[in-house]
Design a protein around this motif. Structure first.
Motif, PDB file in Angstrom:
ATOM      1  N   GLU A 223      13.189 -17.517 -47.559  1.00 51.80           N
ATOM      2  CA  GLU A 223      13.902 -16.258 -47.335  1.00 51.80           C
ATOM      3  C   GLU A 223      13.266 -15.073 -48.055  1.00 51.80           C
ATOM      4  OE1 GLU A 223      18.105 -16.684 -47.954  1.00 51.80           O
ATOM      5  OE2 GLU A 223      18.107 -18.728 -47.164  1.00 51.80           O
ATOM      6  N   ILE A 224      11.946 -15.084 -48.207  1.00 53.53           N
ATOM      7  CA  ILE A 224      11.208 -13.942 -48.746  1.00 53.53           C
ATOM      8  C   ILE A 224      10.663 -13.141 -47.572  1.00 53.53           C
ATOM      9  CG2 ILE A 224       9.224 -13.217 -50.120  1.00 53.53           C
ATOM     10  CD1 ILE A 224       9.568 -15.670 -51.834  1.00 53.53           C
ATOM     11  N   GLY A 225      10.998 -11.860 -47.547  1.00 50.63           N
ATOM     12  CA  GLY A 225      10.572 -11.017 -46.432  1.00 50.63           C
ATOM     13  C   GLY A 225       9.090 -10.696 -46.484  1.00 50.63           C
ATOM     14  N   VAL A 226       8.392 -10.903 -45.370  1.00 49.38           N
ATOM     15  CA  VAL A 226       6.942 -10.663 -45.300  1.00 49.38           C
ATOM     16  C   VAL A 226       6.623  -9.954 -43.980  1.00 49.38           C
ATOM     17  CG1 VAL A 226       4.657 -11.692 -45.420  1.00 49.38           C
ATOM     18  CG2 VAL A 226       6.575 -12.822 -46.556  1.00 49.38           C
ATOM     19  N   ARG A 227       5.774  -8.913 -44.093  1.00 50.85           N
ATOM     20  CA  ARG A 227       5.236  -8.298 -42.881  1.00 50.85           C
ATOM     21  C   ARG A 227       3.791  -7.872 -43.150  1.00 50.85           C
ATOM     22  NH1 ARG A 227       5.187  -2.676 -42.722  1.00 50.85           N
ATOM     23  NH2 ARG A 227       6.317  -1.597 -44.405  1.00 50.85           N
ATOM     24  N   PRO A 228       2.919  -7.948 -42.139  1.00 53.34           N
ATOM     25  CA  PRO A 228       1.499  -7.633 -42.363  1.00 53.34           C
ATOM     26  C   PRO A 228       1.266  -6.135 -42.486  1.00 53.34           C
ATOM     27  CG  PRO A 228       1.897  -8.194 -40.068  1.00 53.34           C
ATOM     28  CD  PRO A 228       3.183  -8.436 -40.771  1.00 53.34           C
ATOM     29  N   LEU A 229       0.367  -5.778 -43.425  1.00 48.32           N
ATOM     30  CA  LEU A 229      -0.104  -4.398 -43.551  1.00 48.32           C
ATOM     31  C   LEU A 229      -1.494  -4.244 -42.946  1.00 48.32           C
ATOM     32  CD1 LEU A 229       0.913  -2.999 -47.072  1.00 48.32           C
ATOM     33  CD2 LEU A 229       1.733  -2.285 -44.837  1.00 48.32           C
ATOM     34  N   SER A 230      -2.312  -5.283 -43.139  1.00 46.79           N
ATOM     35  CA  SER A 230      -3.663  -5.308 -42.577  1.00 46.79           C
ATOM     36  C   SER A 230      -4.073  -6.763 -42.438  1.00 46.79           C
ATOM     37  CB  SER A 230      -4.644  -4.539 -43.474  1.00 46.79           C
ATOM     38  OG  SER A 230      -4.770  -5.191 -44.728  1.00 46.79           O
ATOM     39  N   ASP A 231      -5.323  -6.996 -42.053  1.00 47.96           N
ATOM     40  CA  ASP A 231      -5.782  -8.373 -41.894  1.00 47.96           C
ATOM     41  C   ASP A 231      -5.756  -9.144 -43.206  1.00 47.96           C
ATOM     42  OD1 ASP A 231      -6.166  -7.890 -39.245  1.00 47.96           O
ATOM     43  OD2 ASP A 231      -8.333  -7.478 -39.427  1.00 47.96           O
ATOM     44  N   ASP A 232      -5.923  -8.418 -44.321  1.00 47.62           N
ATOM     45  CA  ASP A 232      -6.009  -9.092 -45.623  1.00 47.62           C
ATOM     46  C   ASP A 232      -4.810  -8.815 -46.520  1.00 47.62           C
ATOM     47  OD1 ASP A 232      -7.650 -10.621 -47.614  1.00 47.62           O
ATOM     48  OD2 ASP A 232      -7.508  -8.712 -48.716  1.00 47.62           O
ATOM     49  N   THR A 233      -3.886  -7.979 -46.118  1.00 44.07           N
ATOM     50  CA  THR A 233      -2.794  -7.563 -47.002  1.00 44.07           C
ATOM     51  C   THR A 233      -1.440  -7.775 -46.335  1.00 44.07           C
ATOM     52  OG1 THR A 233      -4.238  -5.872 -47.955  1.00 44.07           O
ATOM     53  CG2 THR A 233      -1.893  -5.683 -48.423  1.00 44.07           C
ATOM     54  N   LEU A 234      -0.522  -8.359 -47.106  1.00 43.99           N
ATOM     55  CA  LEU A 234       0.853  -8.565 -46.666  1.00 43.99           C
ATOM     56  C   LEU A 234       1.781  -7.730 -47.546  1.00 43.99           C
ATOM     57  CD1 LEU A 234       0.811 -12.456 -46.304  1.00 43.99           C
ATOM     58  CD2 LEU A 234       0.540 -10.776 -44.479  1.00 43.99           C
ATOM     59  N   LEU A 235       2.820  -7.185 -46.963  1.00 43.01           N
ATOM     60  CA  LEU A 235       3.839  -6.456 -47.723  1.00 43.01           C
ATOM     61  C   LEU A 235       5.025  -7.389 -47.880  1.00 43.01           C
ATOM     62  CD1 LEU A 235       4.309  -3.695 -49.044  1.00 43.01           C
ATOM     63  CD2 LEU A 235       5.598  -3.038 -47.002  1.00 43.01           C
ATOM     64  N   VAL A 236       5.272  -7.797 -49.128  1.00 46.59           N
ATOM     65  CA  VAL A 236       6.284  -8.805 -49.423  1.00 46.59           C
ATOM     66  C   VAL A 236       7.464  -8.141 -50.126  1.00 46.59           C
ATOM     67  CG1 VAL A 236       6.759 -10.971 -50.615  1.00 46.59           C
ATOM     68  CG2 VAL A 236       4.507 -10.568 -49.610  1.00 46.59           C
ATOM     69  N   THR A 237       8.652  -8.372 -49.624  1.00 46.45           N
ATOM     70  CA  THR A 237       9.865  -7.851 -50.249  1.00 46.45           C
ATOM     71  C   THR A 237      10.627  -9.015 -50.860  1.00 46.45           C
ATOM     72  OG1 THR A 237      10.005  -6.084 -48.619  1.00 46.45           O
ATOM     73  CG2 THR A 237      11.972  -6.524 -49.918  1.00 46.45           C
ATOM     74  N   PRO A 238      10.646  -9.127 -52.183  1.00 44.99           N
ATOM     75  CA  PRO A 238      11.363 -10.243 -52.817  1.00 44.99           C
ATOM     76  C   PRO A 238      12.856 -10.151 -52.521  1.00 44.99           C
ATOM     77  CG  PRO A 238       9.879  -9.172 -54.377  1.00 44.99           C
ATOM     78  CD  PRO A 238       9.962  -8.286 -53.177  1.00 44.99           C
ATOM     79  N   PRO A 239      13.507 -11.268 -52.226  1.00 41.40           N
ATOM     80  CA  PRO A 239      14.953 -11.245 -52.017  1.00 41.40           C
ATOM     81  C   PRO A 239      15.687 -10.967 -53.324  1.00 41.40           C
ATOM     82  CG  PRO A 239      14.135 -13.501 -51.996  1.00 41.40           C
ATOM     83  CD  PRO A 239      12.929 -12.612 -52.060  1.00 41.40           C
ATOM     84  N   SER A 240      16.908 -10.520 -53.213  1.00 41.56           N
ATOM     85  CA  SER A 240      17.664 -10.122 -54.406  1.00 41.56           C
ATOM     86  C   SER A 240      17.937 -11.299 -55.334  1.00 41.56           C
ATOM     87  CB  SER A 240      18.988  -9.476 -53.993  1.00 41.56           C
ATOM     88  OG  SER A 240      19.713 -10.348 -53.134  1.00 41.56           O
ATOM     89  N   PHE A 241      17.928 -12.538 -54.814  1.00 43.77           N
ATOM     90  CA  PHE A 241      18.213 -13.687 -55.680  1.00 43.77           C
ATOM     91  C   PHE A 241      16.985 -14.154 -56.453  1.00 43.77           C
ATOM     92  CE2 PHE A 241      17.483 -15.303 -51.337  1.00 43.77           C
ATOM     93  CZ  PHE A 241      16.394 -16.131 -51.532  1.00 43.77           C
ATOM     94  N   ARG A 242      15.798 -13.605 -56.187  1.00 43.63           N
ATOM     95  CA  ARG A 242      14.596 -14.004 -56.913  1.00 43.63           C
ATOM     96  C   ARG A 242      14.245 -12.940 -57.946  1.00 43.63           C
ATOM     97  NH1 ARG A 242      11.410 -18.157 -55.174  1.00 43.63           N
ATOM     98  NH2 ARG A 242      10.461 -17.791 -57.209  1.00 43.63           N
ATOM     99  N   VAL A 243      14.865 -13.051 -59.128  1.00 45.98           N
ATOM    100  CA  VAL A 243      14.640 -12.063 -60.192  1.00 45.98           C
ATOM    101  C   VAL A 243      13.274 -12.231 -60.839  1.00 45.98           C
ATOM    102  CG1 VAL A 243      17.103 -11.872 -60.685  1.00 45.98           C
ATOM    103  CG2 VAL A 243      15.741 -13.588 -61.904  1.00 45.98           C
TER     104      VAL A 243
END
Length: 807
Positions: free
Chosen positions: A434-454
């Motif tokens: 349940e960690i949010g991930v979306r691609p920014l480029s071929d080599d880079t991912l933009l990861v949004t940590p969930p609120s439960f992962r401090v």
């Protein structure tokens, strides 16, 4: 954290055995301490129906029960006060061994045959309750195994959580991790879509949050609550993990806490004065009797849950007796909140009160979890307590902050882990928990940590998460590469180590003083107002007034050390310190940091030597000069010189003894005797000599190259020269002139006498040196040696205006 395997499988389709699951959890970073089968020793214990109960003819407190076990009827003597006809209970038949180790046998009790034992929960190891035999009022069939009828057989798994993983202090958290490596999904009983919108309008109560240590507080009101014992399935879950069932309302709050990781609290709504909840700090003098019946004295920085007039609970730790749910409760206000970990930890430590709730809040509870857990609890209370929930509720969430996204580079992940992950593979693994991930480029991912992962704050945390999810045992094993070369050493660090070793060999002790110093030191050294060393860096929050600035010199700290030693009657002192000094420069955002060696000498020339042999001769400026010569020689630096520079005399030094230290033509520092007025400012009454060297220029100086020289094959010859020269001639220059005279046979020159007076004219002195000659090719004869020796004599007489001493 304890949970049962059956409880986990209620939400996750786990295709592993309990022991396989434990191994996978351990490899995922959740170390399993124990895997234990529970209620495994209940063979021979059956469900039985009591058909009739009659008094024991020879015992007042015993009864004789006729019991049906399936089609079989047996007689059992029992002393339980709740034995009655029509009750279904647990019967241990002859041959059964109870968890306590007792083996049941057919026996006679006061003359009456007893063919088994009707058991309490304590007899069977289910709980500590022994007030009577078990009452299985929901069962209607006898003769079946008790463990089968009550679905007791299960496996308890205990996980030793690290403080950075509070999200796994729940069945849902363990389930999320298990679903990831089992390649399945988590099926929670309540989802975000099930949460009603709580507006706080038309509520019969109010909630006011007065402190930022409570970022979220949600509450709902339940009416027509019927307090009573919990159903067996609920009690069984709690008993399996070591919780004591109390009543259906309290048991639901504990059950949801274990299931979701969100502590809840139930207030008796009618006991809340003013129908209000106020989250605030405690007031001076306030007290609260907590649920363990201990009166607690509260401190002003403790966060409390209060009604309109008084505290009713310690936030995140424990509720109060004055709002406790009891058998007369019909209206319950359910609390689901999030509190600051620091606040809860501080309060729990001061009150010496550790609870399951404080354990979770101290580590950090998901701020998005309170409404989810409350909806789960509300549904259960409606089911097990017949509660009716009010249409609306309150959710104060103004303090909840969103997690900032983090950039994760695939190439960096592969470089650090030594693996070839693709962006899609990393996305799949992170999304599985349940960690949010979306691609920014071929080599880079933009990861949004969930609120439960401090614990996810930086890119390196995400890379570690990728390794954990992949499985540490899945990475190929490689042997470390050890290059066949000497390890690189930082030249500056090596120089400091060499200096420290040389100074220690010279009898000095190393001092390590604080970089935070007293600004009065600069006045005590009599530095001029425009001296650059007065531009000190002020500390914003100093530990004390005498530690309020960063030092710009090492000398004051060593003088404090000298004073302290002298005060303790240690008068013979040799100390040195290697450290950084901080001087702000124009246009610099940070102060300039330079490394110095500073040493001080005071007292006897030979400290520790026997007085009878060595006397009490004090050290002088020549001892400092000798220390410098020896130190630089050991470090391998040639070209050492000393210059009298009146314009460079320091205000804290004696001008008569001041000299600059010159290495290879560059001035690197100075040495002198401390001015007596400055010593008086520091409270020192004996002479102190110092040396001060800056180390950065020394790093740039050329070192002598070490070369192998074979042992000499031919003997050396030593001849003396005694020359009378003017008083102002420096002996060192005479020695240097011999060594650099161009005479190839000169191996060593050594001064052994300087004489004044007697037949020596006034203004003149006699200097005697011993010159060692050696040839690498032959034994020297007097004729050859005489010619070379005369060349040296001619140089001394010509260059220094001297004459041979005849007497």
């Amino acid at each position: 954290m304890k949970f049962t395997f059956d409880w986990l499988r209620q939400f996750v389709d786990v295709n592993l055995t309990p022991h396989e699951l434990a191994d996978r959890l351990t490899m995922a970073g959740l170390e399993v301490d124990a895997v234990e089968e529970i209620f495994a020793g209940l063979d021979g214990v059956k469900v039985a129906e009591i058909l009739s109960v009659s008094p024991h003819p020879d015992a007042d407190r015993l009864v004789v029960c006729q019991v049906a076990v399936g089609a079989e009827k047996v007689q059992v003597v029992c002393g339980a006060p709740n034995a009655r006809a029509g009750l279904f209970s647990a019967l241990a038949l002859p041959g059964a061994t109870l968890p306590s180790g007792v083996t049941i046998k057919k026996s006679k009790i006061r003359g009456q045959v007893s063919q088994g034992m009707l058991c309490s929960e304590k007899d069977l190891g289910i709980s500590d309750s022994h007030s009577g035999i078990m009452e299985l009022v929901w069962l209607h069939e006898s003769g079946v195994d008790l463990a089968q009828a009550l679905q007791l057989r299960d496996t308890v798994i205990e996980v030793d959580l690290t403080p950075n993983r509070p999200d796994c202090a729940s069945v849902m958290g363990i389930g999320r991790e298990s679903a990831a490596f089992c390649r399945t999904s988590l099926n929670p009983p309540v989802t975000v879509q099930d949460i009603p919108r709580l507006t706080g309008e038309n509520c019969e109560f109010s909630v006011t949050v007065q402190h930022e240590d409570c970022p979220r507080y949600a509450a709902r009101l339940l009416k027509n609550v019927k307090i009573g014992p919990s159903p067996w399935w609920l009690k069984k879950r709690l008993l399996a993990v070591g919780q004591r069932p109390i009543n259906n309302v309290v048991d639901v709050t504990n059950y949801v806490m274990l299931e979701y990781g969100q502590p809840l609290h139930a207030f008796d709504f009618r006991k809340l004065q003013g129908a209000a909840i106020v989250v605030r700090r405690a007031k001076i003098g306030e007290t609260l009797t907590t649920l363990d019946n201990v009166q607690r004295t509260l401190e002003p920085d403790m966060l409390m849950i209060c009604d309109a007039q008084r505290p009713v609970a310690v936030a995140g730790v424990m509720g109060g007796v004055n709002s406790e749910v009891d058998e007369h409760t019909t209206e319950v206000l359910l609390e689901s909140a999030c509190f600051s970990p620091v606040s809860v930890r501080r309060t729990a430590r001061r009150l010496n009160l550790a609870t399951e709730a404080s354990y979770r809040f101290e580590r950090g509870v998901d701020p998005q979890l309170p409404p989810l857990a409350m909806e789960r609890a509300v549904r259960l209370l409606c089911e097990v307590a017949g509660a009716e929930v009010a249409a609306d509720g309150v959710d104060c969430a103004a303090g909840v902050k969103k997690n900032e996204p983090i950039k994760l580079r695939v190439n960096r992940t592969n470089n650090l882990l030594g693996y070839d992950f693709s962006a899609d593979e990393i996305t799949r693994m992170l999304s599985a928990i349940e960690i949010g991930v979306r691609p920014l480029s071929d080599d880079t991912l933009l990861v949004t940590p969930p609120s439960f992962r401090v614990d996810l704050e930086r890119e390196i945390d995400l890379i570690e998460e990728v390794a954990r999810l992949k499985g540490y045992n899945e990475f190929p094993q490689t042997m470390p590469l050890v290059p066949m070369a000497a390890a690189w050493q930082d030249p500056a660090r090596k120089l400091r180590q060499d200096i420290a070793a040389a100074m220690t060999a010279l009898g000095f002790y190393e001092a390590i003083n604080y970089s935070f110093v007293n600004p009065r030191h600069l006045d005590m050294l009599r530095l001029a107002e425009d001296d650059a060393r007065r531009r000190t860096v002020q500390l914003l929050n100093p530990l004390a007034e005498d530690q309020s600035v960063l030092r710009s010199m090492l000398l004051p700290g060593l003088l404090d050390n000298v004073r302290r030693n002298v005060n303790y009657q240690v008068a013979d002192i040799r100390l040195f310190e290697i450290g950084k000094c901080f001087v702000p420069g124009p246009g610099l955002e940070q102060p300039e940091e330079k490394t110095y060696l500073t040493a001080v000498l005071s007292g006897r020339r030979l400290p520790g030597a026997p007085l009878f042999h060595m006397g009490e001769e004090k050290c002088d400026i020549y001892d400092v000069k000798g220390v410098l010569e020896t130190l630089l020689a050991r470090l391998g630096f040639s070209g050492l010189g000393f210059a009298l520079a009146p314009e460079a005399v320091q205000p804290y030094s004696d001008s008569d003894t001041f000299a600059q230290v010159v290495v290879q033509g560059k001035a690197l520092g100075c040495f002198a005797r401390m001015a007596r007025k400055v010593l008086a400012n520091f409270g020192i009454k004996q002479d102190v000599y110092f040396l001060n060297l800056q180390l950065e220029p020394l790093l740039a100086a050329a070192k002598d190259t070490k070369q192998f020289v074979s042992l000499p094959k031919f003997p050396a010859v030593k001849w003396d020269i005694a020359v009378v020269v003017p008083e102002q001639v420096r002996v060192g220059e005479m020695v240097e002139s011999i060594l650099h005279s161009g005479v190839a046979l000169v191996e060593q020159v050594e001064l052994f006498d300087v004489f004044r007076g007697g037949a020596i004219s006034k203004g003149m002195k006699s200097v005697a040196v011993k010159v060692t000659y050696r040839s690498a090719e032959q034994t020297l004869d007097d004729e050859t040696l005489g010619l070379e020796h005369q060349k040296i004599i001619d140089i001394l007489l010509t260059r220094f205006g001297g004459q041979l001493r005849e007497v």
